[in-house]
Design a protein around this motif. Structure first.
Motif, PDB file in Angstrom:
ATOM      1  N   ASN A  86     -46.760 -49.880  56.911  1.00 10.43           N
ATOM      2  CA  ASN A  86     -48.166 -48.753  56.880  1.00 10.43           C
ATOM      3  C   ASN A  86     -47.803 -48.109  55.515  1.00 10.43           C
ATOM      4  N   SER A  87     -46.911 -46.942  55.550  1.00 11.77           N
ATOM      5  CA  SER A  87     -47.853 -46.268  54.495  1.00 11.77           C
ATOM      6  C   SER A  87     -46.877 -46.906  52.963  1.00 11.77           C
ATOM      7  N   GLY A  88     -45.324 -47.664  53.435  1.00  9.27           N
ATOM      8  CA  GLY A  88     -45.409 -48.371  52.152  1.00  9.27           C
ATOM      9  C   GLY A  88     -44.171 -47.603  51.602  1.00  9.27           C
ATOM     10  N   ASP A  89     -43.879 -45.928  52.141  1.00 10.49           N
ATOM     11  CA  ASP A  89     -43.208 -45.128  51.506  1.00 10.49           C
ATOM     12  C   ASP A  89     -41.771 -46.043  51.872  1.00 10.49           C
ATOM     13  N   TRP A  90     -40.662 -45.274  51.135  1.00  6.89           N
ATOM     14  CA  TRP A  90     -39.467 -45.696  51.569  1.00  6.89           C
ATOM     15  C   TRP A  90     -38.860 -44.878  52.276  1.00  6.89           C
ATOM     16  N   MET A  91     -37.481 -46.295  54.212  1.00  8.50           N
ATOM     17  CA  MET A  91     -37.536 -45.264  55.060  1.00  8.50           C
ATOM     18  C   MET A  91     -36.301 -46.357  54.719  1.00  8.50           C
ATOM     19  N   LEU A  92     -35.397 -44.906  55.970  1.00  9.37           N
ATOM     20  CA  LEU A  92     -34.643 -45.096  56.178  1.00  9.37           C
ATOM     21  C   LEU A  92     -34.219 -45.075  58.066  1.00  9.37           C
ATOM     22  N   SER A  93     -33.460 -46.101  58.733  1.00  3.95           N
ATOM     23  CA  SER A  93     -33.478 -46.046  60.084  1.00  3.95           C
ATOM     24  C   SER A  93     -32.143 -45.976  60.735  1.00  3.95           C
ATOM     25  N   TYR A  94     -31.875 -45.515  61.482  1.00  2.00           N
ATOM     26  CA  TYR A  94     -30.267 -44.940  61.608  1.00  2.00           C
ATOM     27  C   TYR A  94     -30.666 -45.729  63.199  1.00  2.00           C
ATOM     28  N   THR A  95     -30.190 -47.381  63.422  1.00  3.54           N
ATOM     29  CA  THR A  95     -30.320 -47.803  64.726  1.00  3.54           C
ATOM     30  C   THR A  95     -29.242 -47.355  65.708  1.00  3.54           C
ATOM     31  N   ARG A  96     -29.522 -48.081  66.992  1.00  6.04           N
ATOM     32  CA  ARG A  96     -28.598 -48.164  67.600  1.00  6.04           C
ATOM     33  C   ARG A  96     -28.344 -49.080  68.910  1.00  6.04           C
ATOM     34  N   ARG A  97     -27.585 -50.625  68.904  1.00  2.00           N
ATOM     35  CA  ARG A  97     -28.328 -51.866  70.244  1.00  2.00           C
ATOM     36  C   ARG A  97     -27.715 -50.640  71.234  1.00  2.00           C
ATOM     37  N   VAL A  98     -28.612 -51.546  72.357  1.00  2.00           N
ATOM     38  CA  VAL A  98     -28.431 -50.294  73.399  1.00  2.00           C
ATOM     39  C   VAL A  98     -27.864 -52.045  74.470  1.00  2.00           C
ATOM     40  N   ARG A  99     -27.744 -51.846  75.204  1.00  2.00           N
ATOM     41  CA  ARG A  99     -27.237 -53.285  76.481  1.00  2.00           C
ATOM     42  C   ARG A  99     -27.522 -52.485  77.505  1.00  2.00           C
ATOM     43  N   ASN A 100     -27.590 -53.873  78.194  1.00  2.00           N
ATOM     44  CA  ASN A 100     -27.152 -54.236  79.269  1.00  2.00           C
ATOM     45  C   ASN A 100     -25.551 -53.374  80.586  1.00  2.00           C
TER      46      ASN A 100
ATOM     47  N   ALA B 177     -25.019 -57.477  77.678  1.00  2.00           N
ATOM     48  CA  ALA B 177     -26.267 -58.475  76.995  1.00  2.00           C
ATOM     49  C   ALA B 177     -26.520 -56.816  76.282  1.00  2.00           C
ATOM     50  N   ILE B 178     -27.413 -57.213  75.021  1.00  2.00           N
ATOM     51  CA  ILE B 178     -28.368 -56.996  74.063  1.00  2.00           C
ATOM     52  C   ILE B 178     -29.784 -56.738  74.736  1.00  2.00           C
ATOM     53  N   LEU B 179     -29.674 -54.933  74.685  1.00  5.60           N
ATOM     54  CA  LEU B 179     -30.953 -55.426  75.377  1.00  5.60           C
ATOM     55  C   LEU B 179     -32.367 -54.939  74.736  1.00  5.60           C
ATOM     56  N   GLY B 180     -31.612 -54.049  73.726  1.00  9.11           N
ATOM     57  CA  GLY B 180     -33.412 -54.020  72.859  1.00  9.11           C
ATOM     58  C   GLY B 180     -32.522 -53.250  71.777  1.00  9.11           C
ATOM     59  N   LEU B 181     -33.361 -52.673  70.509  1.00  8.62           N
ATOM     60  CA  LEU B 181     -33.006 -52.062  69.316  1.00  8.62           C
ATOM     61  C   LEU B 181     -33.601 -50.280  69.523  1.00  8.62           C
ATOM     62  N   LEU B 182     -32.644 -49.347  69.792  1.00  7.65           N
ATOM     63  CA  LEU B 182     -32.889 -47.949  69.443  1.00  7.65           C
ATOM     64  C   LEU B 182     -33.327 -47.506  67.590  1.00  7.65           C
ATOM     65  N   ILE B 183     -34.057 -47.068  67.458  1.00  6.32           N
ATOM     66  CA  ILE B 183     -34.442 -46.760  65.920  1.00  6.32           C
ATOM     67  C   ILE B 183     -34.632 -45.092  65.696  1.00  6.32           C
ATOM     68  N   ALA B 184     -34.332 -44.419  64.697  1.00  6.07           N
ATOM     69  CA  ALA B 184     -34.074 -43.253  64.531  1.00  6.07           C
ATOM     70  C   ALA B 184     -35.100 -43.288  62.537  1.00  6.07           C
ATOM     71  N   ASP B 185     -36.116 -43.156  62.501  1.00  5.08           N
ATOM     72  CA  ASP B 185     -36.663 -43.431  61.298  1.00  5.08           C
ATOM     73  C   ASP B 185     -36.695 -41.771  60.416  1.00  5.08           C
ATOM     74  N   ILE B 186     -35.951 -42.227  59.049  1.00  6.83           N
ATOM     75  CA  ILE B 186     -36.019 -40.694  57.898  1.00  6.83           C
ATOM     76  C   ILE B 186     -36.637 -41.395  57.218  1.00  6.83           C
ATOM     77  N   PRO B 187     -37.794 -40.790  56.266  1.00  5.55           N
ATOM     78  CA  PRO B 187     -38.423 -41.007  54.996  1.00  5.55           C
ATOM     79  C   PRO B 187     -37.528 -40.148  54.372  1.00  5.55           C
ATOM     80  N   VAL B 188     -37.617 -41.071  53.002  1.00  6.98           N
ATOM     81  CA  VAL B 188     -36.609 -40.902  51.839  1.00  6.98           C
ATOM     82  C   VAL B 188     -36.596 -39.750  50.669  1.00  6.98           C
ATOM     83  N   ASP B 189     -38.174 -39.751  51.296  1.00  5.71           N
ATOM     84  CA  ASP B 189     -38.393 -38.755  50.685  1.00  5.71           C
ATOM     85  C   ASP B 189     -38.426 -36.965  50.646  1.00  5.71           C
ATOM     86  N   ARG B 190     -37.747 -37.043  52.391  1.00  2.00           N
ATOM     87  CA  ARG B 190     -37.793 -35.596  52.735  1.00  2.00           C
ATOM     88  C   ARG B 190     -35.623 -35.884  52.183  1.00  2.00           C
TER      89      ARG B 190
END
Ligand SMILES: Nc1nc2c(ncn2[C@@H]2O[C@H](COP(=O)(O)OP(=O)(O)OP(=O)(O)O)[C@@H](O)[C@H]2O)c(=O)[nH]1
Length: 533
Positions: A156-170, A174-187
């Motif tokens: 949306n914003s076009g701001d630079w972003m970093l994401s810590y990700t964690r693959r969630v498994r059953n 088997a991979i169920l999905g992906l957990l993501i925690a965003d960190i704005p680069v500006d911070r």
């Protein structure tokens, strides 16, 4: 030989002094350089600690915080329900969101249903395709389940972003999905910028795995071209600055710190001020002292040479103004004064004050160096013994003093000498008989008028054309002898031509004709034989 040895030791001393001065300078520069290297290395260590601090206090905790939060959220997930397509959100998300070091969106992407759950709630205002988002690759990428993705532009914003990700498994893995925690680069940028505000360095944050530049803090402090990454020697560091690298797989962020060359200038100036400058000053001072000493030696040499050449110390004293020469000249002046006084005493007759026999001998000898006409007059007081006997020795002395005074007065500028008890001499370049006899008559006249009793003298005069002839004294002595023979109180003249005349039969000379010239009237030549003549 002795002088030569002395000189050599002086030169060795001079060379030693110069060498020690140069050595002092080199040691100073060497010490300065070592000090500078130590300072540069010390700075490097300090800034390495700074990188460690930035990582330990901020980046590693940030990474750890996000990874822990994602792990906790996963732990609280109802995976079977999620697998069925139900939302992943629960009460833990809210708390986790608030406990994050840098609050930003938390996501769960359900791979099976293509559903995206976000906290806080987010609804894209345009069609959103998770599969083309950069974080999506974390689902498929090789390596561990926890990864850092970015930097990338937020949807949306076009701001630079970093994401810590964690693959969630059953439970079956088997991979169920992906957990993501965003960190704005500006911070991250702001935090780091604040901490480096007054430090004077530039910092780059890089992705540990991809090496991609995440953010650049104080980019203006980086060199415009090139960098200090290859600067290894102190010299290169002083020119290009220094780059320090810090890699940390745990925080997933690497750091690159750039220390501009200006940061080391203070150390350079400090080293110069405290070590090199004093040494250079010391060196300059030694050289200046040596130069001054050499100048003084040279000036003294010239001075001594001038004194030896006979220049008057008084005149030199007026011309020179240096303190060392004043002292030397004063002493030289004193010595010369003493020497003159001694010489005068040596050449003066103590009784009469006129020149003595020694002076006479010296002067007569010196005339033998020049080829010129010379007249010698010898005078002997007549019957002086009787004066002594009759009136006493003291009275005799007074007579001698009176004779000497008259002689000097009448014969000036010719030099008068007392050459024996009652014997006197006059040396003169005058060869004109008329002039000589005129002086003789005036002297006789004056002596006769002396009080208490008149004094008469016998005089022998001899003239030669060439003063180098050695027989002048003998001729004058022979003349004197003739005068005594003729009854005293008279003169005998032996001309340069070998003619003899005496006061008993004086020739008529044309005053001021030459003694060498024949008399105008026919003279009565003296034919008596001188002793040995
Ligand atoms: N008062 C005094 N007498 C001196 C001095 N020196 C020498 N005499 C004396 O001078 C005398 C010189 O005598 P002579 O020249 O030999 O003889 P003279 O009596 O002068 O006789 P003529 O020379 O032949 O005319 C001696 O008696 C010396 O003792 C002196 O310094 N003072």
């Amino acid at each position: 030989m002795k002088i030569r040895q002395d000189r050599r030791s002086y030169y060795i001393f001079l060379l030693l002094t110069i060498s020690s001065s140069v050595l002092t300078l080199l040691i100073g520069i060497g010490m300065g350089w070592l000090n500078l290297q130590n300072t540069i290395e010390g700075r490097g260590r300090d800034f390495h600690k700074l990188l460690l601090t930035l990582d330990s206090l901020y980046l590693s905790p940030l990474s750890h915080n996000n990874q822990t939060i994602l792990a906790i959220i996963e732990e609280q997930m109802d995976k079977p329900a999620i697998a069925r397509g139900e939302p992943a959100l629960n009460a833990v998300w809210n708390a986790a969101y608030r406990l994050r070091a840098e609050p930003a969106y938390l996501f769960f992407y359900n791979m099976a249903t293509n559903r995206l759950d976000t906290y806080p709630h987010w609804a894209p205002n345009e069609p959103y395709n998770p599969k083309v988002r950069p974080w999506y690759q974390a689902l498929l990428a090789e390596g561990g389940d926890s990864q850092l993705i970015g930097p990338y532009r937020e949807f949306n914003s076009g701001d630079w972003m970093l994401s810590y990700t964690r693959r969630v498994r059953n439970h079956d893995g088997a991979i169920l999905g992906l957990l993501i925690a965003d960190i704005p680069v500006d911070r991250i940028h702001e935090r780091l910028q604040q901490s480096l505000k007054d430090v004077g360095v530039g910092l780059r944050v890089l992705h540990h795995q991809t090496g991609e530049l995440i953010t650049e803090i104080y980019p203006e402090r980086f060199p415009p071209s090139g960098d200090g990454s290859h600067a290894s020697s102190s010299w290169q560091i002083l020119h290009h600055g220094q780059q320090l690298n810090y890699r940390n797989g745990e925080s997933l962020l690497d750091l690159q710190l750039y220390l501009p060359a200006s940061l080391f200038m203070e150390s350079v100036l400090g080293t110069l001020r405290l070590i090199v400058l004093p040494m250079v000053l010391l060196f300059g001072l030694s050289l200046a002292s040596l130069t001054v000493l050499i100048l003084i030696f040279r000036a003294e040499q010239r001075l001594v040479a001038k004194l030896l050449a006979g220049e008057d110390p008084e005149v030199l004293h007026q011309r020179l103004s240096t303190w060392f020469s004043r002292d030397v000249l004063a002493r030289a002046h004193l010595l010369r004064h003493e020497q003159m006084a001694n010489r005068e005493a040596l050449l003066t007759d103590p009784l009469t004050g006129i020149l003595n026999r020694r002076a006479f001998d010296l002067d007569l000898a010196s005339t033998r160096n020049q080829a010129s006409a010379l007249t010698l007059m010898l005078l002997d007081v007549d019957r002086f013994k009787e004066v002594n006997d009759q009136f006493g020795h003291q009275e005799g002395d007074r007579v001698l003093i009176a004779v000497a005074r008259q002689l000097r007065e009448v014969m000036q500028p010719a030099l008068s000498y007392r050459i024996g008890g009652d014997e006197f001499a006059v040396l003169t370049a005058e060869r004109r008989a008329a002039v000589l006899l005129d002086s003789v008559q005036r002297l006789q006249h004056a002596l006769r008028r002396l009080t208490p009793g008149s004094v008469t003298v016998s005089i022998g005069i001899a003239t030669v054309d060439d003063s180098r002839d050695s027989g002048l004294f003998e001729l004058a002595d022979a003349s004197l002898y003739r005068s005594k023979q003729h009854g005293r109180d008279g003169w005998t003249l032996r001309t340069a031509h070998g003619d003899w005349f005496n006061s008993g039969s004086p020739p008529v000379f044309n005053v001021p004709s030459e003694t060498g010239s024949r008399p105008a009237a026919a003279p009565k030549a003296d034919t008596s034989t001188p002793p040995g003549g």
